[in-house]
Design a protein around this motif. Sequence first.
Motif, PDB file in Angstrom:
ATOM      1  N   ALA A 204       2.315   1.776   1.045  1.00 29.26           N
ATOM      2  CA  ALA A 204       3.210   2.384   2.026  1.00 29.26           C
ATOM      3  C   ALA A 204       4.532   2.684   1.326  1.00 29.26           C
ATOM      4  O   ALA A 204       5.224   1.766   0.882  1.00 29.26           O
ATOM      5  CB  ALA A 204       3.438   1.449   3.212  1.00 29.26           C
ATOM      6  N   GLU A 205       4.829   3.959   1.195  1.00 30.58           N
ATOM      7  CA  GLU A 205       6.119   4.376   0.641  1.00 30.58           C
ATOM      8  C   GLU A 205       7.117   4.334   1.784  1.00 30.58           C
ATOM      9  O   GLU A 205       6.943   5.031   2.792  1.00 30.58           O
ATOM     10  CB  GLU A 205       6.040   5.790   0.076  1.00 30.58           C
ATOM     11  N   ILE A 206       8.146   3.525   1.640  1.00 30.29           N
ATOM     12  CA  ILE A 206       9.153   3.376   2.685  1.00 30.29           C
ATOM     13  C   ILE A 206      10.448   3.996   2.171  1.00 30.29           C
ATOM     14  O   ILE A 206      10.965   3.603   1.124  1.00 30.29           O
ATOM     15  CB  ILE A 206       9.341   1.891   3.074  1.00 30.29           C
ATOM     16  N   ARG A 207      10.928   4.983   2.934  1.00 31.87           N
ATOM     17  CA  ARG A 207      12.131   5.736   2.556  1.00 31.87           C
ATOM     18  C   ARG A 207      13.117   5.706   3.711  1.00 31.87           C
ATOM     19  O   ARG A 207      12.726   5.523   4.861  1.00 31.87           O
ATOM     20  CB  ARG A 207      11.768   7.182   2.226  1.00 31.87           C
ATOM     21  N   ASP A 208      14.384   5.939   3.380  1.00 29.80           N
ATOM     22  CA  ASP A 208      15.348   6.083   4.461  1.00 29.80           C
ATOM     23  C   ASP A 208      15.232   7.498   5.023  1.00 29.80           C
ATOM     24  O   ASP A 208      14.503   8.336   4.466  1.00 29.80           O
ATOM     25  CB  ASP A 208      16.774   5.726   4.003  1.00 29.80           C
ATOM     26  N   VAL A 209      15.898   7.764   6.136  1.00 28.70           N
ATOM     27  CA  VAL A 209      15.736   9.072   6.784  1.00 28.70           C
ATOM     28  C   VAL A 209      16.296  10.222   5.946  1.00 28.70           C
ATOM     29  O   VAL A 209      15.997  11.377   6.221  1.00 28.70           O
ATOM     30  CB  VAL A 209      16.323   9.093   8.218  1.00 28.70           C
ATOM     31  N   GLU A 210      17.079   9.906   4.918  1.00 25.92           N
ATOM     32  CA  GLU A 210      17.540  10.936   3.991  1.00 25.92           C
ATOM     33  C   GLU A 210      16.495  11.235   2.917  1.00 25.92           C
ATOM     34  O   GLU A 210      16.674  12.116   2.089  1.00 25.92           O
ATOM     35  CB  GLU A 210      18.865  10.513   3.324  1.00 25.92           C
ATOM     36  N   GLY A 211      15.405  10.463   2.925  1.00 26.36           N
ATOM     37  CA  GLY A 211      14.321  10.689   1.973  1.00 26.36           C
ATOM     38  C   GLY A 211      14.415   9.858   0.707  1.00 26.36           C
ATOM     39  O   GLY A 211      13.584  10.002  -0.187  1.00 26.36           O
ATOM     40  N   GLU A 212      15.401   8.972   0.617  1.00 26.17           N
ATOM     41  CA  GLU A 212      15.557   8.146  -0.573  1.00 26.17           C
ATOM     42  C   GLU A 212      14.609   6.941  -0.525  1.00 26.17           C
ATOM     43  O   GLU A 212      14.528   6.255   0.485  1.00 26.17           O
ATOM     44  CB  GLU A 212      17.009   7.662  -0.708  1.00 26.17           C
ATOM     45  N   HIS A 213      13.938   6.692  -1.636  1.00 23.00           N
ATOM     46  CA  HIS A 213      13.001   5.572  -1.726  1.00 23.00           C
ATOM     47  C   HIS A 213      13.733   4.249  -1.557  1.00 23.00           C
ATOM     48  O   HIS A 213      14.802   4.037  -2.134  1.00 23.00           O
ATOM     49  CB  HIS A 213      12.284   5.600  -3.073  1.00 23.00           C
ATOM     50  N   VAL A 214      13.159   3.353  -0.767  1.00 25.03           N
ATOM     51  CA  VAL A 214      13.691   2.008  -0.591  1.00 25.03           C
ATOM     52  C   VAL A 214      12.718   0.993  -1.190  1.00 25.03           C
ATOM     53  O   VAL A 214      13.093   0.179  -2.025  1.00 25.03           O
ATOM     54  CB  VAL A 214      13.970   1.693   0.899  1.00 25.03           C
ATOM     55  N   VAL A 215      11.454   1.067  -0.780  1.00 29.46           N
ATOM     56  CA  VAL A 215      10.464   0.103  -1.260  1.00 29.46           C
ATOM     57  C   VAL A 215       9.062   0.684  -1.116  1.00 29.46           C
ATOM     58  O   VAL A 215       8.803   1.473  -0.206  1.00 29.46           O
ATOM     59  CB  VAL A 215      10.585  -1.244  -0.483  1.00 29.46           C
ATOM     60  N   THR A 216       8.191   0.301  -2.008  1.00 33.05           N
ATOM     61  CA  THR A 216       6.770   0.577  -1.870  1.00 33.05           C
ATOM     62  C   THR A 216       6.095  -0.763  -1.595  1.00 33.05           C
ATOM     63  O   THR A 216       6.271  -1.722  -2.357  1.00 33.05           O
ATOM     64  CB  THR A 216       6.186   1.206  -3.147  1.00 33.05           C
ATOM     65  N   ALA A 217       5.374  -0.828  -0.498  1.00 35.41           N
ATOM     66  CA  ALA A 217       4.660  -2.038  -0.107  1.00 35.41           C
ATOM     67  C   ALA A 217       3.177  -1.814  -0.370  1.00 35.41           C
ATOM     68  O   ALA A 217       2.576  -0.882   0.165  1.00 35.41           O
ATOM     69  CB  ALA A 217       4.911  -2.349   1.366  1.00 35.41           C
ATOM     70  N   VAL A 218       2.607  -2.663  -1.204  1.00 33.58           N
ATOM     71  CA  VAL A 218       1.193  -2.548  -1.588  1.00 33.58           C
ATOM     72  C   VAL A 218       0.428  -3.706  -0.932  1.00 33.58           C
ATOM     73  O   VAL A 218       0.812  -4.862  -1.084  1.00 33.58           O
ATOM     74  CB  VAL A 218       1.024  -2.615  -3.111  1.00 33.58           C
ATOM     75  N   SER A 219      -0.625  -3.370  -0.202  1.00 34.37           N
ATOM     76  CA  SER A 219      -1.459  -4.367   0.452  1.00 34.37           C
ATOM     77  C   SER A 219      -2.894  -4.246  -0.001  1.00 34.37           C
ATOM     78  O   SER A 219      -3.377  -3.140  -0.254  1.00 34.37           O
ATOM     79  CB  SER A 219      -1.452  -4.162   1.972  1.00 34.37           C
ATOM     80  N   VAL A 220      -3.550  -5.387  -0.057  1.00 40.12           N
ATOM     81  CA  VAL A 220      -4.987  -5.423  -0.277  1.00 40.12           C
ATOM     82  C   VAL A 220      -5.607  -6.128   0.916  1.00 40.12           C
ATOM     83  O   VAL A 220      -5.229  -7.262   1.238  1.00 40.12           O
ATOM     84  CB  VAL A 220      -5.369  -6.136  -1.588  1.00 40.12           C
ATOM     85  N   LEU A 221      -6.500  -5.429   1.600  1.00 36.99           N
ATOM     86  CA  LEU A 221      -7.240  -6.000   2.716  1.00 36.99           C
ATOM     87  C   LEU A 221      -8.658  -6.311   2.243  1.00 36.99           C
ATOM     88  O   LEU A 221      -9.300  -5.466   1.588  1.00 36.99           O
ATOM     89  CB  LEU A 221      -7.301  -5.020   3.884  1.00 36.99           C
ATOM     90  N   LEU A 222      -9.124  -7.496   2.548  1.00 36.20           N
ATOM     91  CA  LEU A 222     -10.499  -7.865   2.255  1.00 36.20           C
ATOM     92  C   LEU A 222     -11.283  -7.714   3.548  1.00 36.20           C
ATOM     93  O   LEU A 222     -11.010  -8.392   4.541  1.00 36.20           O
ATOM     94  CB  LEU A 222     -10.573  -9.304   1.749  1.00 36.20           C
ATOM     95  N   VAL A 223     -12.230  -6.788   3.542  1.00 35.17           N
ATOM     96  CA  VAL A 223     -13.005  -6.468   4.730  1.00 35.17           C
ATOM     97  C   VAL A 223     -14.433  -6.946   4.525  1.00 35.17           C
ATOM     98  O   VAL A 223     -15.129  -6.496   3.618  1.00 35.17           O
ATOM     99  CB  VAL A 223     -13.003  -4.947   5.022  1.00 35.17           C
ATOM    100  N   GLY A 224     -14.843  -7.874   5.374  1.00 29.16           N
ATOM    101  CA  GLY A 224     -16.196  -8.397   5.283  1.00 29.16           C
ATOM    102  C   GLY A 224     -17.210  -7.384   5.784  1.00 29.16           C
ATOM    103  O   GLY A 224     -16.901  -6.542   6.635  1.00 29.16           O
TER     104      GLY A 224
END
Length: 149
Positions: free
Chosen positions: A125-145
């Motif tokens: 998930a690329e998270i940016r402010d409303v001006e379009g500037e990058h704040v953080v990238t959140a990387v998740s791994v889901l384990l799906v049975g």
Amino acid sequence: MSVNPDLVERVFAPTSPYLVGREKVREFARAVFATDPQHTDVDAARALGYADVVAPPTFAMVIQDLTLQQLLGEPDSGIALERTVHAEQRFRYTRPIVAGDELVAQLSVTGIRAFGKGAMVTSEAEIRDVEGEHVVTAVSVLLVGGEDA
């Protein structure tokens, strides 16, 4: 594997702007035992050069969750919440999240790896402010049975 392999490289619509509230940051800080004064005291945060209280690093999950809900709600995903475990989480910050920020997130599925009868689904998930500037990238791994797991 029950997860739809066509999810790889799928990009979801950006979320609506999320206004980071001072009290939400304080509540989150208390919940995760983040005791540094910058998370709860405006004056302490300003002394460090921030406009308002600074969210603990894992606060990005609040915004990322909006994107994961899109993924989980995708009718063709093959991801059933009752068979899903949040297995891994990483953050790549450009700057801290501060109360008053308006943030928009956009999710992309970056990988799916078969794991027994299930799969590991990696998303960013690329998270940016409303001006379009990058704040953080959140990387998740889901384990799906798998369905018979």
